[in-house]
Each structure stands twice: as C-alpha cells, then as structure tokens.
Design a protein around this motif. Sequence first.
Motif, mmCIF file in Angstrom:
data_model
loop_
_atom_site.group_PDB
_atom_site.id
_atom_site.type_symbol
_atom_site.label_atom_id
_atom_site.label_comp_id
_atom_site.label_asym_id
_atom_site.label_seq_id
_atom_site.Cartn_x
_atom_site.Cartn_y
_atom_site.Cartn_z
ATOM 1 N N ASN A 42 0.911 -1.344 0.028
ATOM 2 C CA ASN A 42 -0.209 -0.078 -0.009
ATOM 3 C C ASN A 42 0.738 1.222 0.062
ATOM 4 O O ASN A 42 0.418 2.215 -0.931
ATOM 5 C CB ASN A 42 -0.974 0.070 1.258
ATOM 6 C CG ASN A 42 -2.071 -0.927 0.974
ATOM 7 O OD1 ASN A 42 -2.400 -1.550 -0.112
ATOM 8 N ND2 ASN A 42 -2.589 -1.436 2.362
ATOM 9 N N ALA A 43 1.955 1.265 0.748
ATOM 10 C CA ALA A 43 2.917 2.427 0.780
ATOM 11 C C ALA A 43 3.400 2.536 -0.711
ATOM 12 O O ALA A 43 3.771 3.656 -1.155
ATOM 13 C CB ALA A 43 3.978 2.202 1.942
ATOM 14 N N SER A 44 3.999 1.582 -1.081
ATOM 15 C CA SER A 44 4.551 1.587 -2.483
ATOM 16 C C SER A 44 3.739 2.358 -3.606
ATOM 17 O O SER A 44 3.929 3.049 -4.409
ATOM 18 C CB SER A 44 5.286 0.195 -2.728
ATOM 19 O OG SER A 44 5.631 0.274 -4.258
ATOM 20 N N SER A 46 1.143 4.020 -2.851
ATOM 21 C CA SER A 46 0.789 5.705 -2.746
ATOM 22 C C SER A 46 1.963 6.251 -3.125
ATOM 23 O O SER A 46 1.757 7.440 -3.705
ATOM 24 C CB SER A 46 0.712 5.740 -1.128
ATOM 25 O OG SER A 46 0.525 7.161 -0.548
ATOM 26 N N GLU A 49 1.410 6.570 -6.963
ATOM 27 C CA GLU A 49 0.390 7.524 -7.168
ATOM 28 C C GLU A 49 0.532 9.010 -7.057
ATOM 29 O O GLU A 49 0.363 9.730 -7.932
ATOM 30 C CB GLU A 49 -0.872 7.315 -6.286
ATOM 31 C CG GLU A 49 -2.178 8.013 -6.574
ATOM 32 C CD GLU A 49 -2.707 7.429 -7.964
ATOM 33 O OE1 GLU A 49 -3.309 8.484 -8.617
ATOM 34 O OE2 GLU A 49 -2.505 6.436 -8.560
ATOM 35 N N ASP A 50 1.487 9.281 -5.987
ATOM 36 C CA ASP A 50 2.058 10.631 -5.566
ATOM 37 C C ASP A 50 2.802 11.108 -6.898
ATOM 38 O O ASP A 50 2.611 12.305 -7.236
ATOM 39 C CB ASP A 50 2.587 10.630 -4.421
ATOM 40 C CG ASP A 50 1.574 10.739 -3.166
ATOM 41 O OD1 ASP A 50 0.575 10.716 -3.551
ATOM 42 O OD2 ASP A 50 2.061 10.433 -2.277
ATOM 43 N N ASP A 212 8.968 6.586 2.048
ATOM 44 C CA ASP A 212 7.887 6.550 3.162
ATOM 45 C C ASP A 212 8.262 6.865 4.419
ATOM 46 O O ASP A 212 9.088 6.365 5.082
ATOM 47 C CB ASP A 212 7.397 4.945 3.121
ATOM 48 C CG ASP A 212 6.073 4.771 4.011
ATOM 49 O OD1 ASP A 212 5.341 5.699 4.219
ATOM 50 O OD2 ASP A 212 6.278 3.715 4.504
#
Length: 233
Positions: A42-44, A46, A49-50, A212
């Motif tokens: 999920n962090a990857s 995110s 996407e950013d 992150d």
Amino acid sequence: MITHTKGFGLVEIMLALLISLVMSLALAQVFTTAKSTNLSQNASASLQEDARFVLAKMVREIRLAGMFGCLGRVQDSSVGGRFSDAFNTPVQWDARQKSLTVMTAPVGADSPWHEWIVHTDCLTLATAWSRGHAPSLQAGEIALPVQRHVYRLNEQRHELTLDGQPLLSNIRAFSVLFGVADSASEPGIARYTHQPDPARIRSVRLTLTLFDPADRTQEQTFNLVAAVRNRLG
C-alpha cells in the motif's frame, strides 16, 4: 487391589502445550508477515500515485512551454520588459536551488490565472502584455495567456512546492536534465545536460525520489521524459 486411572500425564500435557505454543507463534508470524507485506504494498502504491500525479502535471506544462503565439517574434510591451526573459528561456533549471521554472500556456480552458497575455493575428503582429494591462482585442486578433510556474524542492522539509505553495511531501530528491540537439536546426537529441542552450532543447527529463515516512517500503525513484513542443521543438 491396584486401580488403573485413565488421563494425561504431566509430560504429555507439557508437550501438548509446547506444540500449541509453537503453532500459535507460527500463525502469528504468518499474520504479521502478511500484514507487513500489505502495508508495504500500500505504501509503495501510494508513492507511485503521488509521483504519477506530480510528474503528469509537470509534463503537461513542459509540453506547452514556449507557446507564445503563432509567430516567431513577439513585441514585448509587458511591465519592466519581463516577458522577454520568459520568451528567451521558457524552461529553466537551477541546480543549486533545486527549482524548475516553466513558462507555459494554462492547462485547461477554465484556468483564470496568467502572468502575461499575447495578442496576435497570427499573420504580422504579436504583442505581449502584463496581466491587467492589455488593451481590447482588435479585429482578427486572438489572446494567448502565459503562466510562470516554479517547482522547488525544500530539502529541509522534504517538500516539493509549486509557486511557493506545498505540492507534495516526502521528497528525497528532485533533478532535471535537458535533452539537447547538436544545433538549433537539428531535431534529434544528442545528449542530456543541466546547462542547455534554450534553442537546442528538445526534451526535459524529470527525476523524482520519494520515501515513506513510516519506513514501510524502500525509496522509489521515478523518471519521465517530456518532449518540448512549440517554439523550441
């Protein structure tokens, strides 16, 4: 008379407890690993996407850099003659300040803000005016707004800003390279450099490294190349 009782002995009970404990620890490890993997993914996602959002915005503006009208020459009637700097260097990179400046047409027909506006008939005349100082359009003229955007990396806060306003956090690095031709008349890219001749710029390579803050995944570096069109390309 000897009576035989049925049941578990102390050794059997301890062995059963040990086996149960080992299985519980194994299951806990499985769940912990699955949760850690899910958080990492999920962090990857995110970060991706950013990066996709910011780079796509930059690319749209870079592709419109140098869109100053239909003619190769524009008379500068702006306040202080500042439009001339924009005309001569539509894309600038300051390696020391970690800042990218783009002189571009507004993205989207509904964008109300601009710094200059060019009035042109696309035949003989093209004049640049500062916002709020332009006269009424003459017959046959069209108006082309021009914006100035500055992307800058705040290394202390790990933050990318746009025109002084926060745009994206958790940025480790931001850099720009220009794909340039051997001469102003050649279309092909010969090499990449930090210090280009504006007339030889053919593309802009953007590099963005995100991290992150919770350290759930590794840093990720994203690269994207935008072709420069209009007057430069």
